[in-house]
Design an enzyme around this catalytic site. Structure first.
Site, short mmCIF file in Angstrom:
data_model
loop_
_atom_site.label_atom_id
_atom_site.label_comp_id
_atom_site.label_asym_id
_atom_site.label_seq_id
_atom_site.Cartn_x
_atom_site.Cartn_y
_atom_site.Cartn_z
N GLU A 1 29.50 41.36 47.55
CA GLU A 1 30.26 40.28 46.92
C GLU A 1 31.60 40.06 47.63
O GLU A 1 32.05 38.93 47.79
CB GLU A 1 30.49 40.61 45.44
N ASP B 1 27.61 47.68 35.62
CA ASP B 1 28.03 47.43 34.24
C ASP B 1 28.75 48.65 33.67
O ASP B 1 29.72 48.51 32.91
CB ASP B 1 26.82 47.10 33.36
#
Length: 326
Positions: free
Chosen positions: A205, A273
């Protein structure tokens, strides 16, 4: 703050999670034959399960740490939306921050599994941005619920709940109320998270978001990439997850690279997460950058030892942290 006190303090936190809450659906069955209609296996369904997915897994991780997790999202006013609300309530999570829309469908990722083999995945979703009216309704809920929260998480899956306009409004509000904002980004909004407290991209990312190339094995290049990110988004800090190379944090004038702990990796699903959930709770408590990175890195590795997406085990995390002297 000593570790036992940190883990006790998690229990006092309220954490607002803004993002794409969805359903992970599983159909378990067996295959005895090939279809006469096409050369595909016929799966005879034996069991079906619905689980919280997307930002829902962050809610479960925050809850597993002992904090109160509050979801703010837009879902469909459809049967899957009903199921999603039921899932939240069954986990003891509030639906007070959920906006139901007649114009959208609830995101469902359905996996068809025969034996231990996933045969196919069927996604029912829209990634269109929510409407202006839906965004305003969501912002009203965020404003009401944020007043009792100590940290805000943006959990972005590029499904349309989070937009540039929503980010700007929430970050402005959070700054006015001195609430830290922690971000787990995706590509669409990557450059819109300006002025947030802690920004957590993974290596892919980061490279794609800034359109840069660097050698992660070279400390000077990694440090430079982190600095470019902070300057581009006017961030207070960044926590970059590096997969098997651990994590790198540049926050509050402190920089450090922590290697990954040696693990028997079973499944990396959901590790990000867990990392964002732990990092957010640590930021809310004002822990040092090294402790934020250390606990997050440790938790992300622990869930990789489990098959499937599972929330962190708080007791195990504490015992491992004490052994590792995080």
């Amino acid at each position: 703050m000593l570790l036992p006190a940190v883990f006790e303090a998690f229990n006092e936190l309220n954490v607002l999670v803004i993002g794409d809450v969805m359903i992970d659906s599983y159909v378990f069955g067996r295959v005895d034959r090939i279809s006469p209609e096409a050369p595909v296996p016929v799966v005879v369904a034996q069991n079906r399960e619905f689980r919280l997915g997307g930002a829902g897994n962050v809610l479960l991780n925050v809850q597993a740490l002992g904090a109160k997790a509050i979801a703010c999202s837009v879902i469909g006013k459809d049967s899957y939306g009903d199921e999603l609300c039921n899932l939240l309530e069954s986990k003891g999570l509030t639906t007070s921050g959920i906006v139901r829309s007649k114009e959208r469908i609830t995101t469902v990722k359905e996996r068809i599994i025969a034996g231990s083999q996933q045969v196919v995945r069927v996604d029912t979703e829209t990634d269109a941005p929510i409407s202006g009216e839906e965004r305003e309704a969501l912002l009203v809920k965020i404003g009401e619920l944020a007043s009792s929260c100590q940290v805000i998480i943006f959990e972005d899956y590029d499904k349309g709940v989070i937009s540039k306009e929503l980010i700007e409004a929430v970050v402005t509000m959070a700054r006015e109320r001195n609430i830290p904002t922690v971000v787990d980004p995706k590509k669409r909004n990557f450059l819109h998270y300006k002025g947030t407290t802690l920004f957590k991209p993974n290596l892919k990312e980061l490279r794609e978001g800034l359109n840069i190339s660097f050698d992660v094995r070279k400390p000077v290049e990694l440090e430079s990439a982190a600095q470019q990110l902070k300057e581009a988004l006017s961030l207070e800090g960044t926590l970059i997850t590096l997969s098997e190379r651990g994590v790198y944090i540049d926050f509050q004038e402190q920089k450090c690279h922590l290697p990954a702990h040696i693990r028997q990796i079973a499944d990396v699903s959901g590790a990000g997460d867990t990392v964002i959930s732990i990092a957010a709770c640590c930021v809310a408590l004002g822990l040092s950058p090294k402790q934020i990175a250390g606990l997050s890195n440790l938790g992300g590795g622990l869930v990789c030892e489990e098959v499937g997406v599972v929330p962190i085990n708080k007791s195990l995390l504490l015992s491992e942290a004490l052994l590792a002297e995080v």
